[in-house]
Design a protein around this motif. Structure first.
Motif, PDB file in Angstrom:
ATOM      1  N   VAL A 174       0.529 -10.001   0.763  1.00  0.00           N
ATOM      2  CA  VAL A 174       1.023 -11.246   0.178  1.00  0.00           C
ATOM      3  C   VAL A 174       1.802 -12.036   1.226  1.00  0.00           C
ATOM      4  O   VAL A 174       1.668 -13.263   1.341  1.00  0.00           O
ATOM      5  CB  VAL A 174       1.909 -10.950  -1.055  1.00  0.00           C
ATOM      6  CG1 VAL A 174       2.635 -12.214  -1.501  1.00  0.00           C
ATOM      7  CG2 VAL A 174       1.064 -10.406  -2.191  1.00  0.00           C
ATOM      8  N   ALA A 175       2.609 -11.329   2.014  1.00  0.00           N
ATOM      9  CA  ALA A 175       3.380 -11.992   3.062  1.00  0.00           C
ATOM     10  C   ALA A 175       2.461 -12.595   4.119  1.00  0.00           C
ATOM     11  O   ALA A 175       2.677 -13.717   4.591  1.00  0.00           O
ATOM     12  CB  ALA A 175       4.348 -10.994   3.710  1.00  0.00           C
ATOM     13  N   ILE A 176       1.422 -11.861   4.492  1.00  0.00           N
ATOM     14  CA  ILE A 176       0.455 -12.390   5.462  1.00  0.00           C
ATOM     15  C   ILE A 176      -0.205 -13.646   4.909  1.00  0.00           C
ATOM     16  O   ILE A 176      -0.448 -14.612   5.628  1.00  0.00           O
ATOM     17  CB  ILE A 176      -0.601 -11.321   5.814  1.00  0.00           C
ATOM     18  CG1 ILE A 176       0.054 -10.175   6.578  1.00  0.00           C
ATOM     19  CG2 ILE A 176      -1.741 -11.922   6.627  1.00  0.00           C
ATOM     20  CD1 ILE A 176      -0.870  -8.989   6.821  1.00  0.00           C
ATOM     21  N   GLY A 177      -0.488 -13.633   3.607  1.00  0.00           N
ATOM     22  CA  GLY A 177      -1.114 -14.789   2.981  1.00  0.00           C
ATOM     23  C   GLY A 177      -0.232 -16.009   2.922  1.00  0.00           C
ATOM     24  O   GLY A 177      -0.717 -17.114   2.651  1.00  0.00           O
ATOM     25  N   ARG A 178       1.079 -15.853   3.157  1.00  0.00           N
ATOM     26  CA  ARG A 178       1.999 -16.995   3.174  1.00  0.00           C
ATOM     27  C   ARG A 178       2.136 -17.610   4.554  1.00  0.00           C
ATOM     28  O   ARG A 178       2.823 -18.624   4.718  1.00  0.00           O
ATOM     29  CB  ARG A 178       3.388 -16.552   2.702  1.00  0.00           C
ATOM     30  CG  ARG A 178       3.476 -16.062   1.276  1.00  0.00           C
ATOM     31  CD  ARG A 178       3.120 -17.147   0.277  1.00  0.00           C
ATOM     32  NE  ARG A 178       1.712 -17.095  -0.087  1.00  0.00           N
ATOM     33  CZ  ARG A 178       1.062 -18.074  -0.720  1.00  0.00           C
ATOM     34  NH1 ARG A 178       1.683 -19.190  -1.017  1.00  0.00           N
ATOM     35  NH2 ARG A 178      -0.201 -17.941  -1.028  1.00  0.00           N
ATOM     36  N   ILE A 179       1.510 -17.013   5.564  1.00  0.00           N
ATOM     37  CA  ILE A 179       1.591 -17.554   6.925  1.00  0.00           C
ATOM     38  C   ILE A 179       0.930 -18.929   6.947  1.00  0.00           C
ATOM     39  O   ILE A 179      -0.165 -19.110   6.401  1.00  0.00           O
ATOM     40  CB  ILE A 179       0.891 -16.609   7.925  1.00  0.00           C
ATOM     41  CG1 ILE A 179       1.627 -15.269   7.981  1.00  0.00           C
ATOM     42  CG2 ILE A 179       0.814 -17.241   9.307  1.00  0.00           C
ATOM     43  CD1 ILE A 179       0.942 -14.238   8.862  1.00  0.00           C
ATOM     44  N   PRO A 180       1.577 -19.920   7.562  1.00  0.00           N
ATOM     45  CA  PRO A 180       0.958 -21.251   7.653  1.00  0.00           C
ATOM     46  C   PRO A 180      -0.437 -21.173   8.260  1.00  0.00           C
ATOM     47  O   PRO A 180      -0.667 -20.509   9.263  1.00  0.00           O
ATOM     48  CB  PRO A 180       1.927 -22.012   8.571  1.00  0.00           C
ATOM     49  CG  PRO A 180       3.241 -21.348   8.356  1.00  0.00           C
ATOM     50  CD  PRO A 180       2.931 -19.887   8.159  1.00  0.00           C
ATOM     51  N   GLY A 181      -1.370 -21.860   7.622  1.00  0.00           N
ATOM     52  CA  GLY A 181      -2.764 -21.816   8.054  1.00  0.00           C
ATOM     53  C   GLY A 181      -3.596 -20.841   7.255  1.00  0.00           C
ATOM     54  O   GLY A 181      -4.822 -20.964   7.210  1.00  0.00           O
ATOM     55  N   LEU A 182      -2.939 -19.861   6.628  1.00  0.00           N
ATOM     56  CA  LEU A 182      -3.656 -18.891   5.801  1.00  0.00           C
ATOM     57  C   LEU A 182      -3.347 -19.054   4.317  1.00  0.00           C
ATOM     58  O   LEU A 182      -4.086 -18.533   3.490  1.00  0.00           O
ATOM     59  CB  LEU A 182      -3.297 -17.458   6.226  1.00  0.00           C
ATOM     60  CG  LEU A 182      -3.690 -17.024   7.635  1.00  0.00           C
ATOM     61  CD1 LEU A 182      -3.244 -15.589   7.882  1.00  0.00           C
ATOM     62  CD2 LEU A 182      -5.194 -17.149   7.835  1.00  0.00           C
ATOM     63  N   SER A 183      -2.246 -19.752   4.004  1.00  0.00           N
ATOM     64  CA  SER A 183      -1.824 -19.845   2.605  1.00  0.00           C
ATOM     65  C   SER A 183      -2.869 -20.525   1.731  1.00  0.00           C
ATOM     66  O   SER A 183      -3.098 -20.124   0.590  1.00  0.00           O
ATOM     67  CB  SER A 183      -0.492 -20.588   2.499  1.00  0.00           C
ATOM     68  OG  SER A 183      -0.607 -21.895   3.053  1.00  0.00           O
ATOM     69  N   LEU A 195       3.078   7.819  -1.867  1.00  0.00           N
ATOM     70  CA  LEU A 195       1.863   6.999  -1.843  1.00  0.00           C
ATOM     71  C   LEU A 195       1.979   5.794  -2.761  1.00  0.00           C
ATOM     72  O   LEU A 195       1.431   4.720  -2.466  1.00  0.00           O
ATOM     73  CB  LEU A 195       0.657   7.858  -2.247  1.00  0.00           C
ATOM     74  CG  LEU A 195       0.259   8.943  -1.232  1.00  0.00           C
ATOM     75  CD1 LEU A 195      -0.865   9.807  -1.787  1.00  0.00           C
ATOM     76  CD2 LEU A 195      -0.166   8.313   0.080  1.00  0.00           C
ATOM     77  N   THR A 196       2.692   5.951  -3.882  1.00  0.00           N
ATOM     78  CA  THR A 196       2.891   4.807  -4.774  1.00  0.00           C
ATOM     79  C   THR A 196       3.696   3.720  -4.079  1.00  0.00           C
ATOM     80  O   THR A 196       3.369   2.529  -4.166  1.00  0.00           O
ATOM     81  CB  THR A 196       3.611   5.252  -6.060  1.00  0.00           C
ATOM     82  OG1 THR A 196       2.802   6.195  -6.748  1.00  0.00           O
ATOM     83  CG2 THR A 196       3.881   4.064  -6.964  1.00  0.00           C
ATOM     84  N   VAL A 197       4.756   4.124  -3.375  1.00  0.00           N
ATOM     85  CA  VAL A 197       5.577   3.145  -2.661  1.00  0.00           C
ATOM     86  C   VAL A 197       4.777   2.482  -1.539  1.00  0.00           C
ATOM     87  O   VAL A 197       4.812   1.248  -1.367  1.00  0.00           O
ATOM     88  CB  VAL A 197       6.841   3.819  -2.100  1.00  0.00           C
ATOM     89  CG1 VAL A 197       7.592   2.856  -1.182  1.00  0.00           C
ATOM     90  CG2 VAL A 197       7.747   4.273  -3.232  1.00  0.00           C
ATOM     91  N   LEU A 198       4.034   3.293  -0.771  1.00  0.00           N
ATOM     92  CA  LEU A 198       3.293   2.753   0.364  1.00  0.00           C
ATOM     93  C   LEU A 198       2.107   1.888  -0.071  1.00  0.00           C
ATOM     94  O   LEU A 198       1.947   0.751   0.402  1.00  0.00           O
ATOM     95  CB  LEU A 198       2.797   3.893   1.257  1.00  0.00           C
ATOM     96  CG  LEU A 198       3.864   4.637   2.067  1.00  0.00           C
ATOM     97  CD1 LEU A 198       3.220   5.779   2.845  1.00  0.00           C
ATOM     98  CD2 LEU A 198       4.593   3.697   3.019  1.00  0.00           C
ATOM     99  N   LEU A 199       1.258   2.439  -0.942  1.00  0.00           N
ATOM    100  CA  LEU A 199       0.007   1.762  -1.285  1.00  0.00           C
ATOM    101  C   LEU A 199       0.111   0.865  -2.511  1.00  0.00           C
ATOM    102  O   LEU A 199      -0.683  -0.078  -2.668  1.00  0.00           O
ATOM    103  CB  LEU A 199      -1.098   2.802  -1.515  1.00  0.00           C
ATOM    104  CG  LEU A 199      -1.373   3.738  -0.335  1.00  0.00           C
ATOM    105  CD1 LEU A 199      -2.491   4.712  -0.684  1.00  0.00           C
ATOM    106  CD2 LEU A 199      -1.722   2.942   0.904  1.00  0.00           C
ATOM    107  N   GLY A 200       1.079   1.166  -3.378  1.00  0.00           N
ATOM    108  CA  GLY A 200       1.206   0.361  -4.590  1.00  0.00           C
ATOM    109  C   GLY A 200       2.221  -0.751  -4.485  1.00  0.00           C
ATOM    110  O   GLY A 200       2.195  -1.698  -5.288  1.00  0.00           O
ATOM    111  N   ILE A 201       3.127  -0.664  -3.502  1.00  0.00           N
ATOM    112  CA  ILE A 201       4.172  -1.691  -3.375  1.00  0.00           C
ATOM    113  C   ILE A 201       4.170  -2.305  -1.976  1.00  0.00           C
ATOM    114  O   ILE A 201       3.972  -3.516  -1.821  1.00  0.00           O
ATOM    115  CB  ILE A 201       5.565  -1.082  -3.695  1.00  0.00           C
ATOM    116  CG1 ILE A 201       5.589  -0.553  -5.138  1.00  0.00           C
ATOM    117  CG2 ILE A 201       6.655  -2.132  -3.486  1.00  0.00           C
ATOM    118  CD1 ILE A 201       6.889   0.141  -5.504  1.00  0.00           C
TER     119      ILE A 201
END
Length: 281
Positions: free
Chosen positions: A33-42, A20-26
Motif C-alpha cells: 500500500v505504501a509503495i502504491g502511494r509513491i508519486p507516479g504509481l498512485s 507469519l500473520t504479522v509478516l504476511l497479513g499486516i
C-alpha cells in the motif's frame, strides 16, 4: 520444568502462526500500500481512473460502451470492441465466450461464434457505411454453413442439404445439384449425420471491417482498438461532429500507443481518451 512434547509443538505452531500473520497479513500488505502511494504509481494503484469535468468517467485499463439510452452505438463517438464480460465490460464478470474456430453451427441456446462475428460485421458495415461482408457469412449476418447428407455417410452422392443457421430462405438455392432446405428449429442436423460444410461465398479476402471490431478480447475488458478500426470510424465521427476528418485522424495518432517494449503486439488506440479529446474539441 520441561513441557510435554505435544504442548511444545502446539506453542511452536502458535508462534509461527503469529509471526507469519504479522509478516504476511499486516506488514506485507501495508508495504505494498505504501509503495502504491509513491508519486507516479498512485494513479495505477487506484485503478488508473480517468476524471473529466470533476467526475470519474472511466479507467484506462477497462473498456466501456459508448451507446445511447437504447443501447445503440452513439455515432458521435468511437466504438470499442465487443465484450463478453457480463452485459459488457463488467469487471466483476470478466470472461470470454470460450467459443473457438469450430463453433460454426447455432444452437437453440446461443448463436455460434461464426454467426456472432457475421452479425457484428454486418452491423459495423451499416454503421460505418462500408462493405461488412466476411468469408463464410451470409448477407443477413449468420454463418454460411450447410449440413450435407451423403448416401454412404461420408461418401457418395449428396442426397440432402440443410442451411443449419437459417430457418428462413437459405442463402443459396442449391448445392451439388440438390435444393438447399432451411433448418427446422431444435433439430440437430450434425447428430443426424450431416457433414458441416462452411461456404466461403464471394466476400473479399481481406474484410473491410477489422477483426477486433467483431471479436471480444479474452478478458472482455480491453480498453483499446486497433488503428485500422479507429481509422474506419474516423469519417463517421467527423461527419457527426462537423469536424474535419483530418483533425480526427490527428487525434487518433495522438492517442495511439506503440508496441509493448517496441516489438510486442500491435499499436493500439485508447478509446476513452480519444473520445474525451473529441469532446474537448
Amino acid at each position: 520444568m520441561r513441557l510435554p512434547a505435544w504442548l511444545s509443538q502446539h506453542l511452536a505452531a502458535l508462534r509461527a502462526l503469529l509471526v507469519l500473520t504479522v509478516l504476511l497479513g499486516i506488514a506485507y500488505p501495508l508495504a505494498f500500500v505504501a509503495i502504491g502511494r509513491i508519486p507516479g504509481l498512485s494513479g495505477k494503484a487506484d485503478g488508473s481512473l480517468v476524471h473529466a469535468a470533476g467526475a470519474t468517467v472511466g479507467s484506462t485499463l477497462i473498456g466501456q460502451s459508448f451507446t445511447d439510452a437504447d443501447g445503440t452505438p452513439d455515432p458521435r463517438y468511437f466504438q470499442s470492441r465487443p465484450s463478453a464480460a457480463g452485459d459488457g465490460y463488467d469487471p466483476t464478470s470478466t470472461a470470454a465466450s470460450n467459443l473457438g474456430p469450430e463453433s460454426v453451427v447455432d444452437t437453440a441456446d446461443a448463436p455460434s461464434l461464426l454467426t456472432q462475428v457475421c452479425a457484428r460485421s454486418v452491423a459495423v458495415g451499416k454503421l460505418e457505411g462500408v462493405d461488412g461482408r466476411r468469408p463464410f457469412c451470409t448477407p443477413d449476418g449468420v454463418g454460411a454453413v450447410l449440413a450435407v447428407f451423403r448416401r454412404d455417410g461420408l461418401t457418395g452422392p449428396v442426397t440432402r442439404v440443410v442451411s443449419v443457421n437459417e430457418t428462413g430462405r437459405p442463402f443459396i438455392q442449391a448445392y451439388a445439384g440438390v435444393t438447399v432446405e432451411p433448418a427446422s428449429p431444435g433439430v440437430d442436423y450434425v447428430a443426424a449425420g450431416g457433414l458441416v460444410t462452411p461456404i466461403r461465398g464471394d466476400a473479399p479476402d481481406e474484410p473491410v471491417v477489422p477483426a477486433d471490431a467483431v471479436t471480444a478480447s479474452g478478458s472482455g475488458l480491453d480498453p483499446d482498438i486497433s488503428v485500422a478500426y479507429a481509422n474506419l470510424q474516423a469519417a463517421r465521427v467527423a461527419r457527426e461532429r462537423g469536424v474535419a476528418v483530418e483533425r480526427v485522424r490527428e487525434l487518433i495518432a495522438e492517442h495511439t500507443e506503440g508496441r509493448g517494449l517496441g516489438f510486442l503486439g500491435e499499436p493500439a488506440v485508447g478509446v476513452l481518451g480519444l473520445n474525451l479529446a473529441l469532446d474537448g474539441e
